[in-house]
Every structure is written in C-alpha cells, then in structure tokens.
Design an enzyme around this catalytic site. Structure first.
Site, mmCIF file in Angstrom:
data_model
loop_
_atom_site.group_PDB
_atom_site.id
_atom_site.type_symbol
_atom_site.label_atom_id
_atom_site.label_comp_id
_atom_site.label_asym_id
_atom_site.label_seq_id
_atom_site.Cartn_x
_atom_site.Cartn_y
_atom_site.Cartn_z
ATOM 1 N N GLY A 19 47.191 41.967 52.292
ATOM 2 C CA GLY A 19 46.797 40.892 53.209
ATOM 3 C C GLY A 19 47.138 39.473 52.795
ATOM 4 C CE LYS A 70 59.412 43.766 50.937
ATOM 5 N NZ LYS A 70 58.317 43.664 49.971
HETATM 6 C C1 LIG Z 1 54.863 44.615 49.527
HETATM 7 S S1 LIG Z 1 53.569 45.355 50.413
HETATM 8 C C2 LIG Z 1 53.101 44.090 51.526
HETATM 9 C C3 LIG Z 1 52.336 42.968 50.891
HETATM 10 C C4 LIG Z 1 51.735 42.039 51.910
HETATM 11 N N1 LIG Z 1 52.773 41.336 52.665
HETATM 12 C C5 LIG Z 1 50.857 40.998 51.274
HETATM 13 O O1 LIG Z 1 51.213 39.806 51.293
HETATM 14 O O2 LIG Z 1 49.782 41.342 50.786
HETATM 15 C C6 LIG Z 1 54.417 46.468 51.475
HETATM 16 C C7 LIG Z 1 53.538 47.176 52.463
HETATM 17 O O3 LIG Z 1 54.363 47.936 53.354
HETATM 18 C C8 LIG Z 1 53.610 49.049 53.770
HETATM 19 N N2 LIG Z 1 54.463 50.075 54.366
HETATM 20 C C9 LIG Z 1 55.393 50.831 53.732
HETATM 21 N N3 LIG Z 1 55.950 51.711 54.578
HETATM 22 C C10 LIG Z 1 55.359 51.507 55.784
HETATM 23 C C11 LIG Z 1 55.498 52.129 57.054
HETATM 24 N N4 LIG Z 1 56.361 53.126 57.241
HETATM 25 N N5 LIG Z 1 54.753 51.680 58.086
HETATM 26 C C12 LIG Z 1 53.865 50.664 57.881
HETATM 27 N N6 LIG Z 1 53.676 50.037 56.695
HETATM 28 C C13 LIG Z 1 54.415 50.454 55.661
HETATM 29 C C14 LIG Z 1 52.923 49.507 52.490
HETATM 30 O O4 LIG Z 1 51.812 50.316 52.775
HETATM 31 C C15 LIG Z 1 52.568 48.171 51.826
HETATM 32 O O5 LIG Z 1 51.234 47.817 52.113
#
Ligand SMILES: C[S@@+](CC[C@H](N)C(=O)[O-])C[C@H]1O[C@@H](n2cnc3c(N)ncnc32)[C@H](O)[C@@H]1O
Length: 195
Positions: free
Chosen positions: A49, A151
């Site tokens: 978050g 990203k």
């Molecule tokens: C780097 S983290 C995001 C961090 C967030 N932007 C923050 O500032 O706290 C990447 C996120 O992408 C999510 N994610 C990965 N594959 C996904 C999918 N197929 N559908 C939805 N979310 C996904 C993961 O669960 C993870 O929470």
C-alpha cells in the site's frame, strides 16, 4: 544493518509509508505530473500500500486498488482482491466501478510483479505478460486524456511493448526512479494523454 534497510527504507519508516516503493511513484509523479488532484485512480499490484498512500496524498478522487494478495485497509481506498491474469477481473472491476458511480478512470498505475526469480530473462517474460494484460484492461477503462504508469522488468520485449502501447497515447517516457534498487532491471513506462 540489514542489506535491504537503505535510505528509502528508513525514510518510509519515518514517514509512515508502508513501503519504500512509495518514493518511486512520488518521483515519477513530481517529474511527469501523472496524477491530478481530483483524479479517480485505478491501481494494480497495490499491496502492501505504499503507492496507495502516496496516491491518497495527491488526489481527492476515488481510489480503487487491486492485488492478488490481501492489503490491510486504508481509509478512503476501495480494495479488490483479484488476479490481473484472471478473465473474470475486468467484470469485477466494472461491477465495483458501478457501485462507486464511476464510468472511467483518469489515471491507472501498476507496480504489479510476481516474485522475482533472479533470472533476468524469466523475470522479464513474467513482467511483460502481466503488463500486456494490464494494458489491455487499462485501455478500456482509462478516459481520453488519461495517464498510465506501469512497471516492467526490462528485456528484449520492452521496446515492442513501449511502441505498441505508446500508439494509444500522445507521449511516452521511460524512467528509472532513484529509489529503484541499483542492480534491478525495473523501469517505469509513463504513457500520457490517451488519444
Ligand atoms: C512490488 S509489490 C507492489 C508494492 C506496492 N506498489 C507498494 O507501494 O506497496 C508487487 C505487487 O504485485 C502483486 N501482484 C503480482 N502478480 C499479480 C497479479 N497477477 N494480479 C494482481 N496483483 C499481482 C503482488 O501481490 C505484490 O503485492
């Protein structure tokens, strides 16, 4: 000091951001003016978050955050637990938009990424597939003139990705924020002004 506890990690702790990733979006937004102050924002890959907290600090609009993993509640944020790759997701988002009285979003952002494997080629492929699906969904839900930040772990397919989706926007920039880790291959593609 643990390796991951760098400057941005400590700053995030001090400023109560849930993740150091918040500073990546902050830098991108300050540079490219992606999120307007009343924008309705859709976010993919939101958990835990940090980006969401940043979004809340700049817009008074509605924020809908999506992640396959759970996210602890944030006031004024509508959270949808869902997988970007699921064919059901667009319907679920639209249903939530209906109950929130939204027809389109002004801005769509994505920090989504599966766990990195350390294998650059494999990480690039996973990121490319995820991003392609996010762009398919986003193009349909983003209003004319709207902006997208996404990203990607870069690789062979990145140029094609940028060119393909860039055709739907008036400008495209590729950036690496200072908060990105030094040896990471992550980049952020900023698509501005949907045509
Ligand atoms: C780097 S983290 C995001 C961090 C967030 N932007 C923050 O500032 O706290 C990447 C996120 O992408 C999510 N994610 C990965 N594959 C996904 C999918 N197929 N559908 C939805 N979310 C996904 C993961 O669960 C993870 O929470």
């Amino acid at each position: 000091m643990a390796k991951r506890e760098d400057h941005y990690y400590r700053l995030a702790k001090r400023e109560s951001f849930r993740s150091r990733a918040a500073y990546k979006l902050q830098e991108i937004d300050r540079k490219f003016r992606v999120i307007g102050e009343t924008d309705n924002v859709l976010e993919f890959g939101a958990s835990p978050g940090g980006w969401t907290q940043y979004v809340l600090s700049v817009t008074s609009g509605t924020v809908l955050s999506v992640d396959v993993s759970p996210m602890a509640p944030l006031e004024h944020v509508h959270f949808l637990k869902g997988d970007v790759m699921s064919p059901e997701l667009p319907k679920k988002i639209e249903s939530m938009m209906g109950s929130l009285g939204l027809k389109e979003f002004d801005c769509i952002i994505s920090d989504a990424m599966v766990h990195t494997s350390g294998d650059r080629s494999r990480d690039h492929s996973s990121s490319y597939l995820l991003d392609t699906r996010i762009m398919e969904i986003s193009l349909y839900l983003l209003k004319k003139g709207g902006n997208t930040v996404i990203k990607q772990f870069q690789g062979d397919l990145t140029k094609g990705f940028v060119d393909t989706w860039g055709k739907y926007f008036s400008s495209t920039r590729v950036t690496t924020p200072a908060a990105s880790r030094k040896h990471s291959s992550e980049i952020y593609v900023v698509f501005s002004g949907k045509l």
